[in-house]
Design a protein around this motif. Structure first.
Motif: not given
Length: 116
Positions: A1-3, A63-68
């Motif tokens: 995850m980003s800062r 988080v799932k969306d960002q990972y995708s």
């Protein structure tokens, strides 16, 4: 995850902990019967638990969306690099074959000149 995500999660956890502590302290010092106070604490704890579950679900989805998105971008970049490398290989392979053919012709011509 980003800062930024870590900061948001930390702030959220701090706010929830502070709210819980404030509610509990307020109830403990309220002039009510112990049984009623414990009931209010239990209800408030359940409310906070539900809020935490909701926030966890929201953060989890983000988080799932960002990972995708990151995964898709990585795959696209990897494919692009692979195509670029293959195109470069094909280009230089053709040039090497052409140069080698020229050298072979030159050598054959020289050999023919020597035979004559």
């Amino acid at each position: 995850m980003s800062r930024k995500g870590n900061n948001t999660a930390g702030i959220l956890a701090g706010l929830l902990a502070g709210a819980a502590a404030g509610v509990i302290l307020g109830m403990l010092y309220a002039p009510e019967e112990g049984k009623e106070t414990r009931k209010k604490i239990r209800n408030k704890a359940n409310d906070l638990k539900d809020q935490a579950k909701d926030k966890y679900g929201e953060v989890s989805e983000r988080v799932k969306d960002q990972y995708s998105n990151i995964s898709s971008t990585f795959k696209e970049t990897a494919n692009s690099v692979a195509h670029t490398v293959k195109d470069g290989y094909d280009k230089y392979k053709d040039q090497i074959v052409a140069k080698t053919t020229d050298v072979v012709k030159d050598v054959e011509a020289e050999l023919n000149d020597l035979k004559s």
